[in-house]
Design a protein around this motif. Structure first.
Motif, PDB file in Angstrom:
ATOM      1  N   GLY B 239       0.787  -1.226   0.000  1.00 17.41           N
ATOM      2  CA  GLY B 239       0.000   0.000   0.000  1.00 17.41           C
ATOM      3  C   GLY B 239       0.824   1.283   0.000  1.00 17.41           C
ATOM      4  N   CYS B 240       0.123   2.386   0.220  1.00 16.43           N
ATOM      5  CA  CYS B 240       0.741   3.713   0.184  1.00 16.43           C
ATOM      6  C   CYS B 240       1.903   3.818   1.154  1.00 16.43           C
ATOM      7  CB  CYS B 240      -0.277   4.779   0.569  1.00 16.43           C
ATOM      8  SG  CYS B 240      -1.641   4.922  -0.568  1.00 16.43           S
ATOM      9  N   GLN B 241       1.710   3.289   2.355  1.00 17.10           N
ATOM     10  CA  GLN B 241       2.750   3.377   3.379  1.00 17.10           C
ATOM     11  C   GLN B 241       4.054   2.754   2.874  1.00 17.10           C
ATOM     12  OE1 GLN B 241       2.311   0.721   6.668  1.00 17.10           O
ATOM     13  NE2 GLN B 241       3.609   1.921   8.046  1.00 17.10           N
ATOM     14  N   ARG B 243       4.996   2.294  -0.249  1.00 12.64           N
ATOM     15  CA  ARG B 243       5.538   2.892  -1.472  1.00 12.64           C
ATOM     16  C   ARG B 243       6.052   4.316  -1.273  1.00 12.64           C
ATOM     17  NH1 ARG B 243       0.545   0.830  -3.570  1.00 12.64           N
ATOM     18  NH2 ARG B 243      -0.144   2.981  -3.707  1.00 12.64           N
ATOM     19  N   HIS B 302       2.095   6.173  -8.338  1.00 11.36           N
ATOM     20  CA  HIS B 302       0.742   6.574  -7.940  1.00 11.36           C
ATOM     21  C   HIS B 302       0.805   7.985  -7.352  1.00 11.36           C
ATOM     22  CE1 HIS B 302      -1.039   2.556  -8.362  1.00 11.36           C
ATOM     23  NE2 HIS B 302       0.099   2.091  -7.876  1.00 11.36           N
ATOM     24  N   CYS B 303      -0.357   8.585  -7.241  1.00 11.15           N
ATOM     25  CA  CYS B 303      -0.409   9.884  -6.591  1.00 11.15           C
ATOM     26  C   CYS B 303      -0.317   9.676  -5.082  1.00 11.15           C
ATOM     27  CB  CYS B 303      -1.727  10.586  -6.933  1.00 11.15           C
ATOM     28  SG  CYS B 303      -1.898  12.175  -6.143  1.00 11.15           S
ATOM     29  N   PRO B 304       0.633  10.321  -4.404  1.00 10.21           N
ATOM     30  CA  PRO B 304       0.652  10.209  -2.934  1.00 10.21           C
ATOM     31  C   PRO B 304      -0.654  10.747  -2.340  1.00 10.21           C
ATOM     32  CG  PRO B 304       2.691  11.220  -3.752  1.00 10.21           C
ATOM     33  CD  PRO B 304       1.728  11.180  -4.901  1.00 10.21           C
ATOM     34  N   THR B 305      -1.012  10.271  -1.154  1.00 11.10           N
ATOM     35  CA  THR B 305      -2.243  10.761  -0.517  1.00 11.10           C
ATOM     36  C   THR B 305      -1.989  11.982   0.369  1.00 11.10           C
ATOM     37  OG1 THR B 305      -1.949   9.145   1.258  1.00 11.10           O
ATOM     38  CG2 THR B 305      -3.417   8.531  -0.543  1.00 11.10           C
ATOM     39  N   GLN B 306      -0.732  12.329   0.585  1.00  8.41           N
ATOM     40  CA  GLN B 306      -0.417  13.545   1.354  1.00  8.41           C
ATOM     41  C   GLN B 306      -0.769  14.763   0.497  1.00  8.41           C
ATOM     42  OE1 GLN B 306       1.632  10.945   1.052  1.00  8.41           O
ATOM     43  NE2 GLN B 306       2.082  10.278   3.130  1.00  8.41           N
TER      44      GLN B 306
END
Lengths: 416, 416
Positions: B239-241, B243, B302-306
């Motif tokens: 997941g995001c964490q 990557r 991917h686009c970061p969620t921050q």
């Protein structure tokens, strides 16, 4: 404003709602574990499998509300997805903590193991919201009781004893009131009391009055400013926390208050809601250079410390659309429809994604898409469809159209 | 590159350091309660009185390091301010919690009452950093012991038992290693072991080796990517964490490793630090369209969620300046000086405030100042002066100049 323009609004809004529902039905369901993927890229691919409880509860609620009130969404597919979401929530969301088994996780793994717990009330609130609405669709009395019991716990934490939330009491941490809390509770009061008889209705009526009083405490500086955080007795707090403004949140509080006034018929409160929670925050929160609503402001004009303060987020614009159309429906003051149009033009120019459907969520101050995903940790199937559904219904009402009704006998299904 | 260009760099850097020190000396001291105001507006006015413990510890450290090593900052004013900051920290920072009296607050009121405690190690680490450096200036043996005891506690939390930090263990929360933790500890190891004799030095040597091994675990994908979070046994996380990349952080880790290699003479590690932690993250983290280093990236694109992922922050640019100059000083490879120049040109064009001194901290992707304060909850007197001091010293060394020295007899003052 011409009827033709209103018809155009309605048509576009209806189309956007259909496209938004399609997007989430197509991409967010997890057939293996139930519940919903919420981290969806621009084209709908899952880029993270974490399941955020806020967004699980909101999606269950939104599906059920669409199923229950809109004939074209009264489908088995939506009903089954809502049930699978509700089952996932009931099975996995409650994870205990220092107050027995009442705390809900903030996010879960794909298969439902708790990853994080917040020391706030919001996961629990969206759990209540989703389960109550689902119980209205399925007729599941046990689920309704579950929602009401969790609501009691939340009210206890907020009004009586917050120790169950697990936050340490620190000597420098002045007790304060965040506007999010009474707003959330007022939303739940309206959800839980709809169509319910005297003992339940009376209990929630008292909570509702408390919420309205608490929200009004955030109106400061002679009614000229809504502040996100005030002291528990309604005074301004020092520093950044005390000066923080969130225009989208004030606008949302505005239409919550308006909804409340339509139930209880309070003219003064209606005037305050429109003047101070809708018109004021809109005008002070609108970016004169690039259009759109700022995410945060400082009431004294300091620079906010939130890095994203100048960004344009989708949800404040959703709240503004609902707020101005509702304010117009209440008063028929034409300048409110002008404001609606201003927000509408900005919103529909910037947020919908013509290529893949659904809306972008995060723009720079200048209006460029900077995070291009459709769903993330805080963006799910909620603000966009809630706004579009409410606006479609209000435009129908303003245009004097009969709204389609889901046939009565379909509204409550027995689980048997 | 011409010597003249290097002289220009050095002159500008020296001027900026003087202006930065002036700014904080003039605006950040609290004569009433001690400690430092860190929320300073563009022109130095205090816009919030909260005192962030990270920034208190960092400012004590920075003042003492300047006082101890740079003749022009060897002034009573700086010494007294550092002492007042240290006294404030010792009096107020430790607030207890579930592990006795070891946890430090994250922020305090102006008069030192705890407002917030984080469930991480960083407040404690900056407490150690500040007090150890201050004890070197004042000769306060008791303060040195205090710093070493807190360090022991931090190492215990990190290596043996994190339960004292107060984070609940949740079934879906895969234990992970955040690169910030071994970086922070390695920084403290270097701080605490400087000039110390065998038993202390040996103890910290073991911790230092562990930190280096932990940092190297974050090098993934065949050495092509530094990832902020990995599993405790060095595998990629989902997941995001998993990557997430933070180019500025990787660059900072790079120069921490380089410093470590100069102490222990490890050629392979020097090569890895420069190639994988400095050059790699610089090239993948640099914005080809507008220049500057992105704050966050996703290794798979991917686009970061921050929400702030595309912003240009001051501190990654500080780390890059230090990293490339140090890498050049180690190797004399001219392309490293070219990279330094690229970062230098962007940094000095965008961050320094010609009007009021000090640096802006937060730019949009396009390079526009979007938060114009000089100090905030996470920006204090630390990254800018540390970078400028280190670069001034390294340029002196590269240019073959003798650095001015604080006379030996002034380096350690007795408190008596």
């Amino acid at each position: 404003m011409s009827v033709q323009r209103l018809e155009q609004f309605r048509e576009r809004i209806r189309q956007e709602l259909d496209r938004t529902v399609d997007f989430w039905v197509k991409h967010s369901h997890d057939p293996e574990h139930g519940g919903f993927f919420t981290c969806l890229s621009r084209d709908g691919r899952v880029y993270d499998e974490l399941k955020y409880v806020w967004l699980q509860g909101r999606q269950v609620w939104m599906y059920c509300r669409l199923y229950r009130t809109v004939p074209r969404f009264h489908t088995e597919e939506i009903l089954e997805a809502a049930k699978a979401g509700g089952a996932f929530l009931r099975k996995h969301a409650r994870v205990g903590g220092s107050s027995g088994l009442w705390k809900c996780a903030f996010c879960l793994t794909r298969d439902g193991r708790a990853v994080k717990i917040q020391r706030t009330i919001f996961s629990e609130c969206f759990y209540v919201l989703g389960l109550d609405e689902l119980s209205r669709v399925t007729g599941d009395r046990d689920m309704q009781v579950e929602a009401e019991q969790m609501m009691e716990k939340v009210v206890h934490w907020v009004q009586e004893d917050p120790s169950g939330l697990g936050r340490p009491q620190l000597p420098g941490d002045t007790p304060s009131s965040s506007m999010a809390v009474p707003m959330m509770l007022l939303c739940l009061v309206q959800q839980l009391s709809e169509g319910r008889g005297p003992p339940t209705a009376l209990k929630y009526q008292r909570v509702g009055q408390w919420c309205v009083q608490q929200i009004l405490m955030h109106l400061q500086r002679g009614g000229m400013a809504v502040l996100e955080n005030v002291s528990v007795d309604g005074a301004e707090l020092q520093g950044c926390q005390g000066r923080l403004q969130n225009p989208g949140h004030a606008l949302e509080a505005g239409w919550f208050l308006l909804q409340y006034t339509s139930q209880w018929g309070l003219q003064d409160l209606q005037d305050t809601a429109i003047r101070s929670f809708i018109e004021g925050p809109f005008h002070s929160g609108w970016d004169p250079d690039h259009g759109g609503l700022f995410y945060f402001r400082d009431v004294d004009g300091h620079c906010p410390t939130q890095l994203e303060w100048s960004m344009k987020l989708w949800w404040p614009h959703c709240e503004a659309l609902v707020a101005f159309l509702m304010a117009y429906a209440h008063t028929r003051r034409p300048e409110l429809l002008e404001c609606f149009t201003q927000v509408y033009d900005y919103t529909f120019k910037h947020f919908p994604d013509a290529q893949s459907g659904e809306w972008f969520g995060y723009l720079t101050q200048e209006g460029k898409v900077v995070l291009d995903f459709k769903g993330g940790p805080f963006k799910g199937f909620f603000h966009v469809p809630r706004c579009l559904l409410m606006c479609e219904n209000m435009l129908d009402q303003i245009l004097g159209r009969d709204q389609d009704q889901v046939p009565d006998q379909d509204q409550v299904k027995s689980q048997n």
